[in-house]
Design a protein around this motif. Structure first.
Motif, PDB file in Angstrom:
ATOM      1  N   MET A   1       0.869  -1.207   0.000  1.00  0.00           N
ATOM      2  CA  MET A   1       0.000   0.000   0.000  1.00  0.00           C
ATOM      3  C   MET A   1       0.892   1.239   0.000  1.00  0.00           C
ATOM      4  O   MET A   1       1.803   1.356   0.794  1.00  0.00           O
TER       5      MET A   1
ATOM      6  N   ILE B   1     -11.313  -5.916  15.900  1.00  0.00           N
ATOM      7  CA  ILE B   1     -11.557  -4.636  15.226  1.00  0.00           C
ATOM      8  C   ILE B   1     -10.525  -3.605  15.666  1.00  0.00           C
ATOM      9  O   ILE B   1     -10.000  -2.846  14.846  1.00  0.00           O
TER      10      ILE B   1
ATOM     11  N   ARG C   1      -7.500  -4.065  16.590  1.00  0.00           N
ATOM     12  CA  ARG C   1      -6.208  -4.396  15.970  1.00  0.00           C
ATOM     13  C   ARG C   1      -6.214  -4.025  14.490  1.00  0.00           C
ATOM     14  O   ARG C   1      -5.291  -3.392  13.976  1.00  0.00           O
ATOM     15  N   ILE C   2      -7.282  -4.395  13.797  1.00  0.00           N
ATOM     16  CA  ILE C   2      -7.369  -4.124  12.356  1.00  0.00           C
ATOM     17  C   ILE C   2      -7.393  -2.617  12.109  1.00  0.00           C
ATOM     18  O   ILE C   2      -6.653  -2.089  11.268  1.00  0.00           O
TER      19      ILE C   2
ATOM     20  N   VAL D   1      -3.942  -0.866  12.780  1.00  0.00           N
ATOM     21  CA  VAL D   1      -2.956  -1.070  11.709  1.00  0.00           C
ATOM     22  C   VAL D   1      -3.357  -0.289  10.458  1.00  0.00           C
ATOM     23  O   VAL D   1      -2.530   0.355   9.808  1.00  0.00           O
ATOM     24  N   LEU D   2      -4.651  -0.326  10.129  1.00  0.00           N
ATOM     25  CA  LEU D   2      -5.138   0.383   8.950  1.00  0.00           C
ATOM     26  C   LEU D   2      -4.902   1.892   9.083  1.00  0.00           C
ATOM     27  O   LEU D   2      -4.387   2.546   8.183  1.00  0.00           O
TER      28      LEU D   2
ATOM     29  N   LYS E   1      -1.285   2.999   8.853  1.00  0.00           N
ATOM     30  CA  LYS E   1      -0.803   3.039   7.468  1.00  0.00           C
ATOM     31  C   LYS E   1      -1.149   4.371   6.810  1.00  0.00           C
ATOM     32  O   LYS E   1      -0.470   4.814   5.898  1.00  0.00           O
TER      33      LYS E   1
ATOM     34  N   PRO F   1     -16.016  -3.646   9.164  1.00  0.00           N
ATOM     35  CA  PRO F   1     -14.745  -2.957   9.377  1.00  0.00           C
ATOM     36  C   PRO F   1     -14.527  -1.842   8.359  1.00  0.00           C
ATOM     37  O   PRO F   1     -15.047  -1.884   7.254  1.00  0.00           O
TER      38      PRO F   1
ATOM     39  N   THR G   1     -12.795   0.530   5.607  1.00  0.00           N
ATOM     40  CA  THR G   1     -12.008   0.229   4.412  1.00  0.00           C
ATOM     41  C   THR G   1     -11.072   1.407   4.123  1.00  0.00           C
ATOM     42  O   THR G   1     -11.226   2.489   4.708  1.00  0.00           O
ATOM     43  N   SER G   2     -10.138   1.174   3.226  1.00  0.00           N
ATOM     44  CA  SER G   2      -9.208   2.250   2.839  1.00  0.00           C
ATOM     45  C   SER G   2      -9.970   3.435   2.253  1.00  0.00           C
ATOM     46  O   SER G   2      -9.604   4.593   2.490  1.00  0.00           O
TER      47      SER G   2
ATOM     48  N   GLN H   1     -12.951  -9.245   2.573  1.00  0.00           N
ATOM     49  CA  GLN H   1     -12.385  -8.707   3.814  1.00  0.00           C
ATOM     50  C   GLN H   1     -11.034  -9.360   4.112  1.00  0.00           C
ATOM     51  O   GLN H   1     -10.135  -8.721   4.662  1.00  0.00           O
TER      52      GLN H   1
ATOM     53  N   GLN I   1      -8.488  -7.467   2.368  1.00  0.00           N
ATOM     54  CA  GLN I   1      -8.192  -6.225   3.102  1.00  0.00           C
ATOM     55  C   GLN I   1      -7.147  -6.476   4.188  1.00  0.00           C
ATOM     56  O   GLN I   1      -6.254  -5.659   4.410  1.00  0.00           O
TER      57      GLN I   1
ATOM     58  N   ASP J   1      -3.782  -6.898   2.589  1.00  0.00           N
ATOM     59  CA  ASP J   1      -3.257  -5.589   2.173  1.00  0.00           C
ATOM     60  C   ASP J   1      -2.586  -4.852   3.317  1.00  0.00           C
ATOM     61  O   ASP J   1      -1.758  -3.969   3.103  1.00  0.00           O
ATOM     62  N   LEU J   2      -2.973  -5.176   4.548  1.00  0.00           N
ATOM     63  CA  LEU J   2      -2.393  -4.507   5.712  1.00  0.00           C
ATOM     64  C   LEU J   2      -1.091  -5.164   6.161  1.00  0.00           C
ATOM     65  O   LEU J   2      -0.374  -4.612   6.989  1.00  0.00           O
TER      66      LEU J   2
ATOM     67  N   ASN K   1       4.291  -5.337   9.984  1.00  0.00           N
ATOM     68  CA  ASN K   1       3.355  -6.339  10.516  1.00  0.00           C
ATOM     69  C   ASN K   1       3.401  -7.577   9.635  1.00  0.00           C
ATOM     70  O   ASN K   1       2.452  -7.865   8.903  1.00  0.00           O
TER      71      ASN K   1
ATOM     72  N   PHE L   1       0.578 -10.319  10.076  1.00  0.00           N
ATOM     73  CA  PHE L   1      -0.669  -9.676  10.507  1.00  0.00           C
ATOM     74  C   PHE L   1      -1.890 -10.562  10.281  1.00  0.00           C
ATOM     75  O   PHE L   1      -2.730 -10.708  11.163  1.00  0.00           O
TER      76      PHE L   1
ATOM     77  N   VAL M   1      -4.310 -11.946  13.251  1.00  0.00           N
ATOM     78  CA  VAL M   1      -5.725 -11.585  13.396  1.00  0.00           C
ATOM     79  C   VAL M   1      -6.608 -12.837  13.398  1.00  0.00           C
ATOM     80  O   VAL M   1      -7.560 -12.940  14.174  1.00  0.00           O
TER      81      VAL M   1
ATOM     82  N   SER N   1     -14.964  -9.685  10.251  1.00  0.00           N
ATOM     83  CA  SER N   1     -13.670  -8.993  10.297  1.00  0.00           C
ATOM     84  C   SER N   1     -12.564  -9.778   9.624  1.00  0.00           C
ATOM     85  O   SER N   1     -11.590  -9.189   9.166  1.00  0.00           O
TER      86      SER N   1
END
Lengths: 131, 143
Positions: free
Chosen positions: A1, A24, A26-27, A30-31, A34, A115, A117-118, B26, B29, B32-33, B38, B41, B45, B89
Motif C-alpha cells: 500500500m 476490530i 487491531r485491524i 494497523v489500517l 498506514k 470494518p 475500508t481504505s 475482507q 483487506q 493488504d495490511l 506487521n 498480521f 488476526v 472482520s
C-alpha cells in the motif's frame, strides 16, 4: 500500500479507536497507522470519556455503537456535552437505519459500517484536512 | 526450488478458499495490511479471532442450554451479533452466512432452528480453522 500521507499535507492526525472487539481494534489500528494516524485504543465509551476528562484530545474518534460499560451513543452524548467538538465517527455492524439514525443523533459527524475500508479512511482524512 | 513449490501450493490453497466461498474480500483487506512492520498480521488476526470466538461459542452453547420458562432470544442474538461481527472482520464468508441464518431463527423465536443452525456455525468454524492452519503453514514454508 502506498503512503496516504499526501492527503494530510504532512499533518499527523490522532485517532481514538473505541471498540470492545479486540479484532476490530487491531485491524483499525494497523489500517489507520498506514494512513499516518497516531492511534490509541480503548475498550468502551467510559474509557473514552475518562481519557478526555484526563485532558487528552484526539482529532478523530471512531466510536463503536454497542459496547459494555458505556455504549457509543451514551459516550458520544457525554463527550459532546463536555464540549468535545472534534470529529466523532460512529462505526457499527448493525445495519438498521433506525439504529444508525439514533446513533447519529447522539452527536456523530458520520456513521459508517465496520470494518473500515481504505476508501472510508481516505474520505475521513479529506474531511479532517478541511477542518 | 522447494520454496517455489510451497508458494504454488499456498497460492492454490488460497484460491480455493475464495472459490469455495470460505473467504470474502475482507480477507484481502487484511492481506493488504500485512507488510514489513506487521509481517504476520493476517495469521495474528485469525488467531485472535479463533481465541475470541471460542469464548463466544461457549456462551452461545450455554445460552441455548437454558431451560428456564422464558428463553432469552435477545441475549442469544446479542452474543451471535458479536460472533458474526468478528467473523466478518476476517472475511469468514460461510460462517457469516450461518450466523445470519441463526439470527433469523432468533428473531422468529425458533429455538430448534437456532440449535440446528448453531451446529452448522460450529462446523464451518472448525472447517475454516483447519483450512487456514494448513494455508498458513504453507505460507511459512514458502518464505
Amino acid at each position: 500500500m502506498t503512503s496516504n500521507n499526501i492527503l494530510t499535507l504532512g499533518q499527523k492526525f490522532s485517532v481514538l479507536i473505541v471498540d470492545d472487539d479486540k479484532i476490530i481494534r487491531r485491524i483499525h489500528k494497523v489500517l489507520l497507522n498506514k494512513f499516518g494516524f497516531e492511534s490509541h485504543t480503548v475498550e468502551n465509551g467510559k474509557e473514552a470519556v475518562d481519557l478526555y476528562l484526563s485532558g487528552k484530545h484526539f482529532d478523530l474518534i471512531l466510536m463503536d455503537m454497542e459496547m459494555p460499560v458505556m455504549d457509543g451513543p451514551k459516550a458520544t452524548r457525554e463527550l459532546r456535552a463536555m464540549g468535545v467538538n472534534n470529529m466523532i465517527v460512529g462505526v457499527t455492524s448493525r445495519g438498521l437505519d433506525s439504529e444508525k439514525q439514533a446513533f447519529t443523533e447522539a452527536g456523530l459527524d458520520y456513521c459508517v459500517e465496520k470494518p473500515l475500508t481504505s476508501e472510508t479512511i481516505t474520505s475521513l482524512l479529506q474531511e479532517l484536512a478541511k477542518k | 526450488m522447494e520454496g517455489n513449490h510451497f508458494q504454488r501450493q499456498a497460492a492454490y490453497t488460497r484460491k480455493t478458499l475464495f472459490d469455495q466461498g470460505y473467504l470474502d474480500e475482507q480477507f484481502i483487506q487484511l492481506e493488504d495490511l500485512q507488510d514489513d512492520a506487521n509481517p504476520n498480521f493476517v495469521e495474528e488476526v485469525v488467531k485472535l479471532f479463533y481465541t475470541d470466538s471460542a469464548r463466544l461459542i461457549r456462551n452461545i452453547d450455554l445460552a441455548l442450554a437454558d431451560n428456564s420458562s422464558h428463553f432469552d432470544f435477545e441475549k442469544l442474538d446479542d452474543i451471535m451479533h458479536q460472533f458474526k461481527g468478528s467473523s466478518s472482520s476476517i472475511g469468514a464468508k460461510k460462517i457469516k452466512k450461518e450466523c445470519t441464518q441463526f439470527q433469523e431463527y432468533c428473531n422468529a423465536g425458533n429455538l430448534e432452528g437456532c440449535t440446528r443452525t448453531f451446529q452448522q456455525v460450529k462446523q464451518e468454524h472448525a472447517t475454516l480453522k483447519r483450512k487456514l492452519e494448513s494455508y498458513f503453514q504453507l505460507t511459512r514454508q514458502a518464505r
